[in-house]
Design an enzyme around this catalytic site. Structure first.
Site, short mmCIF file in Angstrom:
data_model
loop_
_atom_site.label_atom_id
_atom_site.label_comp_id
_atom_site.label_asym_id
_atom_site.label_seq_id
_atom_site.Cartn_x
_atom_site.Cartn_y
_atom_site.Cartn_z
N ASP A 1 -1.96 -3.54 23.61
CA ASP A 1 -3.39 -3.27 24.02
C ASP A 1 -3.99 -2.73 22.49
O ASP A 1 -3.27 -3.05 21.61
CB ASP A 1 -3.51 -2.18 24.95
CG ASP A 1 -4.62 -2.25 25.66
OD1 ASP A 1 -5.87 -2.24 25.08
OD2 ASP A 1 -4.76 -2.39 26.92
N ASP B 1 0.40 13.79 26.89
CA ASP B 1 0.82 13.36 28.08
C ASP B 1 1.63 11.93 27.99
O ASP B 1 1.94 11.49 28.93
CB ASP B 1 -0.46 13.00 28.96
CG ASP B 1 -0.19 13.91 30.45
OD1 ASP B 1 0.86 14.62 30.83
OD2 ASP B 1 -0.95 13.79 31.32
N ASP C 1 2.82 -1.96 15.41
CA ASP C 1 1.28 -2.59 15.30
C ASP C 1 1.51 -4.14 14.92
O ASP C 1 1.81 -4.39 13.69
CB ASP C 1 0.72 -1.94 14.17
CG ASP C 1 -0.91 -2.40 13.83
OD1 ASP C 1 -1.21 -3.05 14.46
OD2 ASP C 1 -1.27 -1.45 13.16
N HIS D 1 -9.03 2.31 24.66
CA HIS D 1 -8.58 1.72 25.79
C HIS D 1 -7.08 1.57 26.16
O HIS D 1 -6.90 1.85 27.28
CB HIS D 1 -9.26 0.23 25.57
CG HIS D 1 -9.10 -0.57 26.54
ND1 HIS D 1 -7.73 -1.41 26.62
CD2 HIS D 1 -9.67 -1.07 27.57
CE1 HIS D 1 -7.90 -2.35 27.80
NE2 HIS D 1 -9.06 -2.05 28.13
N ASN E 1 4.21 17.78 34.84
CA ASN E 1 4.51 18.62 33.53
C ASN E 1 3.34 19.63 33.28
O ASN E 1 3.25 20.14 32.26
CB ASN E 1 4.47 17.54 32.26
CG ASN E 1 3.13 16.88 32.10
OD1 ASN E 1 2.23 16.73 32.70
ND2 ASN E 1 2.98 16.40 30.78
N ASP F 1 -3.57 -13.03 41.97
CA ASP F 1 -2.55 -12.60 42.83
C ASP F 1 -2.27 -11.54 43.81
O ASP F 1 -1.94 -11.36 44.75
CB ASP F 1 -1.22 -12.54 41.91
CG ASP F 1 -1.02 -13.82 41.14
OD1 ASP F 1 -0.26 -14.83 41.86
OD2 ASP F 1 -1.12 -13.77 40.07
N SER G 1 -9.04 -3.95 33.54
CA SER G 1 -7.99 -3.34 32.66
C SER G 1 -7.18 -2.08 33.06
O SER G 1 -6.33 -1.93 32.87
CB SER G 1 -8.90 -2.54 31.32
OG SER G 1 -8.94 -3.83 30.50
#
Length: 969
Positions: free
Chosen positions: A170, A179, A189, A214, A228, A352, A408
């Site tokens: 992404d 988290d 990268d 994003h 958690n 799909d 997304s």
């Protein structure tokens, strides 16, 4: 027919793109592929960068289009087509079509194409999971996507396995998010060629930072750390994440999507790859990447796109988005909480399956669809405040969580579910995982019946996590597949090998290892570290067993425990086998760039070994080695000579170097004994840059290294290390290692000449001549023998003892003997006439067992008269020569003898009168004359009389007399 690319976040498209020539294609970048038959091998560094000098076959194209870089961006691929594919960066951005056309005319070019623009398209205790907001009946439920797909019920079966890796390819992923940080096991990268996947700058509450969030949002939907106590939960729960950044820091352009996919499928070792981005139009390079990743065994999941209602690209309303439309990918459309297709979601026969990616349907609001998907972000809460008026405090102080919608967001729910499925049964194939997702989806035809155009175009339905993992359970009734790796596999005696279990199995599985020649010889652990002490080549077996059967993996001749080769060692590389016997290769980075055999050049021969730094650009951090191990025991001196050839043709920074490392602990620590490079290493001067350097018979030089500091070592590692900088070829030949032998050692023993029974006698090796082994013989002693350099012995009986020491080295053996007289250590006994006395009395003590005695608190000799004044403990030691007995103790108990006194009320009386006598100083009394036993008696003697009183304290007594004078009345 399958599919092509973009996806937007929330209500926004990523604004990082600034195309000035054609908004459908990235400015200044194209791909081309060299034909296989051209047989060009163009080297690159660890990031795929090449040297433009290697593309001389392009002629004036490089200058004409101002090409600044040609990158082998799929260098990590395992697909040969991708390894022939190159990414071109050029400045004449308005001439992209001309460049593609001109490259296409080159006979060695398979194809050239532009780069399309791609756009971003058990109930846990996490607070946002159970968070609601709103008033009255209009309540937003932030967990609606997970409850809609029946995730809590699926978690009752599995909460996922950390062994399953899901890659997030992404724009960027904030890897330090609380988290996510414990879930990310690898990052890269692919756009800016470093190992930092996080966005640039700092994540404040701005639109730009919201858009940079994003990938972080997508990552949280796949696998945010669940249960958690913070943030939100994720469908993947415990699966691991691989973070791959594909957007350039400077522009935000998604220029490295397919490089990211390739890295994730190879180096990142991901099982599942999520692609929440896409573009319109297929490409050969993209198709090759997707096929290669699929062939690697990956499940590929991609967003179907957000232009279903026109969006920003009216020319591609409900177009076909790639990579989602490629057959190998699972294309995911987005739905709302009522299972209707989200208005923005693209659709088609190439889709799909569907998954939540739109909004929660809530009655009572101005819009029927309200709550987006909440997940982790890089920015502080922005969208929820901007669009829903929710304060940042709802998510915590400076919380980095926010809402987004889009395909997304739908795609990562499917990717996370794929990880959950594979956690149930890791032995499932990618096809089985895909089928479990698609075949178990809930039918949502009725929910979308109002739009007939959607019939058959939103996939098999909306995913059902519970049904999907139950499908995976049904595939689990199979025996495991045993598999493992070990490293390192060429080791010295006494070194260890770590074995990593790669077996796949469903349900409870047990393991049984067998390590030929290893310690331990067997194990039931999952992963094992094994020590090998004896030179040899050994096999390893792993058997994996579950309820459905067993499977074994046997690696024969797997571990090579290297023994130091005997010298002289002479290697001229004349054999066709490479590396030769007793030589080993280290291919750093496993990139197949390593030392090789040269069959057309040698020093006084036609063969040698060389490193092709002309064609191969070895990573600066990679040190490829050619090494051997030699046994230098039994030598006084040792030396290595070798011939080298090199030409510093290309100058700095392309100077190559040769380093020679020496180690006595199998490479755990290495001493650099030789390092030369560039002009100081060069043996020839040449300006021919068209081909790699090949030395003539006169272009060799001889060097030597003194190995004398290492004599006596049984395994000395000698490593020839290439420190290449993409310069020119480096050659070695006629490596000779020789030494002068030691003489036989002379055995000698240092020890006391006498000793005592029961006492350890230290035996010290005093041999000369460099012995390397020792054998002690000590008949009648404990121990009776030893094979260490220095030892000790104890004898239980007296007498003359003979000890021998045999020493040896590579040149011979000698023996020395010595006698030691052992004296019995005495045992002292004490005989005492009386151990209980009254003070003032004495006892006689008689000692036996030794020749001389010493005791405390006083006394000496074999016997003595002792007169203690109080109870006393005596300690006695006896000696016979130098042998001293253990301490013997005895006690004399002393009772105090009383001092009796007597007094009379009147010592002179008249006839017929009485007087009183009083005794003192004791506890009991007896009077004479008379037989009274009291302390005080009254008497009236007729004449002068002497009275005697006896006082006692137990058995001890004394007497006192007093005279009473009597006068006539």
């Amino acid at each position: 027919m399958k599919k092509l690319l973009p996806v937007i976040i929330l209500f926004l498209a990523f604004t990082g793109f600034a195309q000035t020539v054609n908004k459908k294609y990235v400015d200044g970048i194209i791909y081309f592929q060299i034909k296989k038959e051209a047989a060009y091998k163009i080297p690159c560094d660890q990031n795929g960068r090449t040297n433009l000098k290697d593309f001389a076959f392009l002629g004036d194209i490089i200058g004409k289009y101002q090409i600044t870089e040609i990158r082998k961006s799929f260098y990590m691929a395992k697909d040969e087509k991708l390894l022939r594919t190159y990414k071109v960066f050029f400045k004449k951005i308005n001439q992209a079509d001309a460049l593609v056309k001109e490259l296409g005319k080159k006979g060695i070019i398979e194809y050239a194409e532009k780069l399309p623009v791609y756009k971003l398209s058990y109930v846990p205790n996490d607070p946002i999971y159970s968070q609601t907001s709103g008033s009255g009946s209009a309540t937003m439920h932030f967990n609606w996507p997970l409850t809609k797909i029946n995730a809590p019920a699926a978690w009752n079966i599995t909460k996922g396995s950390a062994a399953i890796k899901v890659a997030i390819v992404d724009n960027a992923i904030y890897t330090a998010h609380p988290d996510l940080t414990n879930k990310i096991v690898a990052q890269y990268d692919a756009a800016d060629l470093d190992n930092v996947a996080s966005p640039p700058g700092s994540g404040t509450s701005t639109l730009a930072n919201y858009e940079w969030s994003h990938g972080t949002h997508v990552a949280g939907l796949v696998g945010a750390q669940s249960d958690n106590g913070i943030g939100t939960a994720s469908i993947g729960f415990s699966v691991s994440l691989v973070a791959v950044k594909i957007a350039e820091d400077a522009t935000g352009n998604l220029t490295a999507g397919y490089e990211g996919v390739t890295w994730a499928s190879t180096t990142g070792a991901a099982k599942v790859i999520n692609m929440s981005w896409g573009g319109y139009g297929s490409s050969t390079t993209a198709a090759n990447v997707i096929t290669a990743a699929y062939n690697q065994g990956c499940v590929l999941v991609a967003a179907a796109g957000n232009n279903g209602d026109g969006g920003e690209d009216m020319a591609n309303i409900n177009g076909t988005l790639y990579p989602a439309a490629y057959t190998e990918c699972i294309a995911v459309a987005a739905t709302n909480s009522d299972d209707t297709k989200a208005s923005f979601s693209e659709y088609g026969t190439w889709v799909d399956v569907s998954a939540p990616g739109g909004n929660e349907a809530i009655s009572g609001w101005s819009s029927p669809y309200v709550t987006p998907l909440i997940s982790t972000t890089w920015c502080n809460t922005y969208g929820m405040g901007a669009y829903y008026g929710l304060s940042n405090s709802l998510f915590g102080t400076n919380a980095k969580y926010d809402g987004m919608q889009g395909t997304s967001m739908a795609s990562p729910l499917v990717a996370g579910l794929a990880g959950l499925i594979w956690s149930v049964n890791p032995s499932m194939t990618k096809v089985q995982v895909r089928n479990c997702i698609i075949s178990t989806a809930d039918n949502i035809t009725a929910a979308n019946s109002a739009t007939p155009a959607l019939s058959g175009k939103i996939g098999s339905g909306r995913i059902n996590a519970l049904a999907a993992v139950q499908c995976a359970q049904a595939t689990g009734s199979v025996a495991p597949t045993a598999s493992f790796t070990g490293a390192p596999l060429n080791i010295c005696p006494g070194s260890t090998v770590t074995f990593t279990n790669l077996s796949t199995s469903s349900g409870t599985v047990s393991y049984a290892w067998t390590f030929q020649g290893g310690t331990p010889a067997t194990s039931t652990q999952t992963n094992v570290t094994v020590t090998y002490n004896t030179p040899g080549v050994y096999s390893v077996t792993l058997t994996a067993t579950n309820a459905y059967g067993s499977n074994s993996s046997i690696q024969t001749a797997y571990v090579n425990v290297v023994a130091g080769a005997a010298i002289p060692l002479v290697e001229g590389f004349q054999s066709a086998t490479f590396p030769p016997t007793n030589w080993y290769l280290v291919d750093a980075g496993a990139d197949n760039i390593k030392w090789a055999l040269k069959t057309t050049a040698g020093q006084a021969s036609t063969q040698s070994t060389f490193f092709d730094n002309y064609n191969d650009a070895a990573n600066a951090g990679y040190r490829d080695e050619l090494k051997t191990y030699v046994n230098l025991t039994g030598y006084n001196t040792a030396k290595m000579t070798f011939y080298r050839a090199y030409s510093a043709t290309f100058g700095s920074p392309n100077y190559d170097s040769l380093q020679i490392g020496l180690s006595t602990n199998c490479g755990a620590s290495v001493t650099s004994a030789y390092l030369k490079g560039g002009p100081t290493f060069s043996t020839a001067v040449t300006s021919n840059t068209a081909v790699g350097f090949v030395p003539t018979s006169t272009q060799w030089k001889k060097d030597s290294i003194d190995l004398t500091p290492y004599v006596g070592q049984a395994s000395v590692m000698i490593s020839f290390i290439n420190r290449g900088h993409y310069g020119d070829n480096l050659y070695l030949d006629n490596i000779n290692i020789t030494g002068t032998s030691l003489a036989s050692p002379t055995a000698a023993i240092t020890s006391p000449s006498t000793g005592c029974t029961g006492s350890a006698i230290t035996l010290t090796d005093a041999s000369t001549g460099g012995p390397t082994s020792w054998i002690w013989s000590m008949p009648g002693g404990t121990p009776t023998s030893a094979n260490v350099q220095n030892t000790s012995v104890t004898y239980a009986t007296a007498g003359v003892k003979t000890i021998s020491l045999t020493v040896a080295n590579a040149s011979g053996t000698t023996t020395a003997t010595k006698t030691i007289t052992i004296t019995a250590t005495p045992t002292v006994a004490a005989s005492v006439t009386n151990t209980t006395i009254c003070s003032g009395n004495s006892v006689t003590e008689t000692l036996t067992g030794a020749t001389t005695y010493t005791w405390l608190p006083s006394g000496s000799g074999s016997s003595s008269v002792l007169a203690p004044t109080a109870t006393t403990i005596y300690t006695v030691t006896g000696s016979t020569g130098a042998c001293v007995s253990a301490v013997t103790n005895f006690t004399v108990n002393v009772t105090t003898t009383p001092t009796v006194g007597v007094s009379a009320s009147s010592a002179s009386i008249c006839t017929g009168q009485t007087t009183t006598l009083t005794a003192s100083g004791a506890t009991n009394y007896s009077w004479l004359p008379g037989s009274q036993t009291t302390t005080v008696i009254t008497v009236n003697p007729a004449s002068t009389t002497v009275y005697t009183v006896t006082g006692s304290n137990g058995s001890c007594s004394s007497t006192k007399t007093i005279s009473i004078n009597v006068s006539a009345a």
